[in-house]
Design a protein around this motif. Structure first.
Motif: not given
Ligand code: TYD
Ligand code: NAD
Length: 366
Positions: A87-89, A211-213, A227-229, A235-239, A270-272, A302-304
């Motif tokens: 499940s982890h990107v 995972k982020l949280i 580490p903020v990418y 933007v993510r939609d959280w439930l 937004k992630n930030i 940033d994530r690829a």
């Molecule tokens: P994640 O929890 O991995 O879920 P998904 O990739 O399935 O959405 O990541 C949530 C968001 O947070 C995503 O935009 C990537 C970002 N992120 C960071 O900025 N830093 C991190 O260390 C991680 C794990 C995620």
């Protein structure tokens, strides 16, 4: 009604909430939890229900067709809720083969096993209609534009609906998309009674701290960098995870065969902004001064292929089945941060890998 339901991936984050809900709510159902116990599977997530008479854990791999077939046949399984997946990107970017194997071939193996047993019985076992419910993600739809980056959510004009064309970008979402196609193909080709749901990002207790949280709450507590990418603009939609589990229960029982339902709470962040909220709430709960840990924010490469925006339109689910989320985000995030802070032992176990000895110990002592 008595039922025998196979839940796959029940030792993972969302699966453990689904197993707990079904075991507690349906004492007449037999709940089988099939899980391989990968790094993401943890039986400590289900300690509170592990001795219930209506619950059985089965250690196994969904890719092992013979074992899966045997289990479905011997237990006379009439319902499958399929959550097992990689499940982890970020892991999928490093190792796409494992994702194709588990998410695509594993799903195919379950589909074929269910079809082989159910089809000759007319998709009904002792008067109970069979059901194959596949849990998927909004990530299969690809990414939305960020047309309104300033101000408040929604951050764009469009949303993912059940009719949005699939356009996955990561190996994770490509593998999930492929598995969704197989599920629908088994309905169209063999008449398998399938349902697919696509849910937005979940948060809550028992999420693996990659995972982020949970990662960031743990890092804030230990004053490690966050580490903020990129610029943190994604933007993510959280439930809240228990709201997802409630939706799964409702859809499993009342959803229409061959339908797709999107699940989400119209809760874009937004992630930030999430990161700032996590710092504020964590510091307050730890009795630290406001702003004390803001300097932990570290912008990294940033994530690829990082999808810019996800936003789910779950109108169909609320209109047709009356579901709505029960928690406001502020309440859910407070509950979640509090849980991780109060369950440091769980976090320490999963970050050290010690939880993987739990299964061996548990079964040795029986
Ligand atoms: P994640 O929890 O991995 O879920 P998904 O990739 O399935 O959405 O990541 C949530 C968001 O947070 C995503 O935009 C990537 C970002 N992120 C960071 O900025 N830093 C991190 O260390 C991680 C794990 C995620
Ligand atoms: P997770 O990684 O926490 O748990 C996955 C579980 O599957 C683990 O217990 C693992 O041991 C098990 N598993 C993995 N490979 C297996 C195999 N080959 N055989 C048997 N078991 C195996 O995942 P999660 O976050 O709980 O996600 C569960 C499902 O929900 C996945 O299908 C995922 O795509 C989907 N989903 C997740 C989210 C989210 O935000 N986490 C959102 C929408 C949809």
């Amino acid at each position: 009604m008595k039922r025998t339901i196979l839940i796959t991936g029940g030792a993972g984050f969302i699966g453990s909430h689904v197993v707990r809900l079904f075991v507690n709510k349906y004492p007449d159902y037999r709940i089988l939890n099939l899980d391989k116990l990968t790094y993401a599977g943890n039986l400590a997530n289900l300690k509170d229900i592990e001795d219930r008479p209506n619950y059985t854990f089965v250690k196994g791999d969904i890719c092992d067709f013979e074992s899966v077939s045997g289990l479905i046949r011997e237990a006379r399984v009439d319902g499958i809720i399929h959550l097992a997946a990689e499940s982890h990107v970020d892991r999928s970017i490093k190792d796409p083969f494992t994702f194709a194997k588990t998410n695509v071939l594993g799903t195919l193996s379950l589909l074929q096993a269910a079809k082989d047993f159910w089809q000759p019985l007319g998709y009904e076992i002792d008067g109970v209609p069979c059901r194959f419910y596949h849990i998927s993600t909004d990530e299969v739809y690809g990414a939305l534009e960020l047309t309104r980056p300033e101000g408040k959510a929604p951050y764009g004009d469009d949303f993912f609906t059940e009719d949005t064309k699939y356009n996955p970008h990561s190996p994770y979402s490509a593998a999930k998309a492929s598995s969704d196609h197989f599920v629908r193909a088994f309905h169209d080709t063999y008449g398998l009674p399938t349902i697919v749901t696509n849910c937005s990002n979940n948060y809550g207790p028992y999420q693996f701290p990659e995972k982020l949280i949970p990662l960031f709450v743990n890092n804030i507590r230990h004053r490690k960098p966050l580490p903020v990418y990129g610029k943190g603009e994604n933007v993510r939609d959280w439930l809240y995870v228990e709201d997802h589990a409630r939706a799964i229960d409702l859809i499993f029982h009342e959803g229409k065969i061959a339908e797709t339902y999107n699940i989400g709470g119209f809760n874009e962040w937004k992630n930030i902004d999430i990161v700032r909220t996590l710092i504020r709430v964590t510091d307050r709960l730890l009795g630290r001064a406001e702003g004390e840990d803001d300097n932990l924010i570290t912008f990294v490469t940033d994530r690829a292929g990082h999808d810019l925006r996800y936003a789910i339109d779950s109108t169909k689910l609320s209109r047709e089945l009356g579901w709505k989320p029960s928690l406001q985000f502020e309440e859910g995030i407070e509950k979640t941060v509090r849980w991780y802070l109060e369950n440091q032992e769980w976090l320490d176990q999963v970050t050290s890998g010690d939880y993987q000895k739990y299964y061996e110990q548990m079964y040795k002592n029986r």
